[in-house]
Design a protein around this motif. Structure first.
Motif, short mmCIF file in Angstrom:
data_model
loop_
_atom_site.label_atom_id
_atom_site.label_comp_id
_atom_site.label_asym_id
_atom_site.label_seq_id
_atom_site.Cartn_x
_atom_site.Cartn_y
_atom_site.Cartn_z
N VAL A 183 -32.53 -62.01 38.73
CA VAL A 183 -33.25 -60.77 38.42
C VAL A 183 -33.90 -60.20 39.68
N ASP A 184 -34.48 -61.08 40.52
CA ASP A 184 -35.13 -60.64 41.76
C ASP A 184 -34.13 -59.96 42.70
N VAL A 185 -32.96 -60.59 42.89
CA VAL A 185 -31.94 -60.02 43.78
C VAL A 185 -31.42 -58.71 43.22
N ILE A 186 -31.15 -58.67 41.92
CA ILE A 186 -30.61 -57.46 41.30
C ILE A 186 -31.60 -56.31 41.38
N GLU A 187 -32.88 -56.60 41.17
CA GLU A 187 -33.90 -55.55 41.27
C GLU A 187 -33.97 -54.99 42.69
N GLN A 188 -33.82 -55.86 43.68
CA GLN A 188 -33.82 -55.38 45.08
C GLN A 188 -32.59 -54.53 45.36
N ILE A 189 -31.45 -54.93 44.81
CA ILE A 189 -30.22 -54.14 44.97
C ILE A 189 -30.41 -52.74 44.38
N LYS A 190 -30.98 -52.69 43.19
CA LYS A 190 -31.22 -51.40 42.54
C LYS A 190 -32.16 -50.53 43.37
N LYS A 191 -33.20 -51.15 43.92
CA LYS A 191 -34.19 -50.40 44.69
C LYS A 191 -33.60 -49.82 45.97
N VAL A 192 -32.86 -50.66 46.71
CA VAL A 192 -32.26 -50.20 47.97
C VAL A 192 -31.18 -49.16 47.71
N ALA A 193 -30.32 -49.44 46.71
CA ALA A 193 -29.22 -48.52 46.41
C ALA A 193 -29.74 -47.16 45.97
N SER A 194 -30.83 -47.13 45.24
CA SER A 194 -31.37 -45.85 44.77
C SER A 194 -31.91 -45.00 45.92
#
Length: 200
Positions: A78-89
């Protein structure tokens, strides 16, 4: 008359009594025969029950540890995925599609976690490169605006409102970088024209 029949009646009574007692005797004998096997069955049952309890005492802590590790691994996902979402956005806001978390939790392997981590690292590098490009364009625009007497903040706000703020995150989309490059190119052309006028 009654006295002469008395012995025969007593004999009949004794015979009946013997017959009635005979099954009771066989039942008690069968009971004595079953007792050892019953005791042995109970002993084996107790041993099996004790064995099951010992197995449970070993298995339950193991299952609890596995459950704990699964929760910890899921938190990492969840931590990695949330970071991916944040950077990608931030770097791809126009075509950004929210990353879907696998709610079934079917694949929580280290291999899958490493894949997501590599994707995050790639996005972070892309973000760093884009931020560098944006800052270089902003510095160029700032210098050109000072020379030409053009309002720098207004110029960059026309590209994106986040660029005119000293603090806070800046839009790093490809469109923003291209617009900054175009704005710098227009100001260079304006600078050249003014210089040519001064010469003539």
């Amino acid at each position: 008359m009654a006295t002469s029949r008395l012995p025969r009646d007593r004999w009949t009574l004794w015979c009946c009594r013997s017959r009635l007692l005979r099954p009771n005797s066989s039942r008690s004998q069968r009971g004595r025969q079953l007792s050892p096997s019953t005791s042995q069955w109970l002993l084996k049952s107790n041993q099996k029950l004790q064995g099951l309890r010992e197995e449970l005492n070993v298995i339950v802590p193991y299952l609890e540890e596995m459950r704990k590790k699964k929760v910890e691994r899921w938190d990492q996902f969840v931590d990695v995925i949330e970071q991916i979402k944040k950077v990608a956005s931030k770097i791809r806001p126009a075509d950004f599609v929210p990353f879907r978390i696998p709610v079934d939790q079917s694949d929580l392997s280290l291999r899958k976690l490493e894949e997501l981590t590599k994707e995050l690292q790639s996005l972070q590098k892309e973000k760093s490169d884009r931020l560098k490009q944006v800052m270089e364009h902003l510095n160029t625009l700032h210098s050109l605006c000072e020379v030409l007497g053009v309002d720098f903040k207004q110029t960059v706000n026309e590209v994106h409102p986040s660029l005119g703020e000293a603090d806070g995150s800046k839009n790093l989309s490809k469109c923003t970088i291209e617009s900054l490059a175009s704005a710098a190119s227009r100001l260079r052309e304006l600078k050249v024209k003014r210089m040519q006028k001064c010469i003539h």
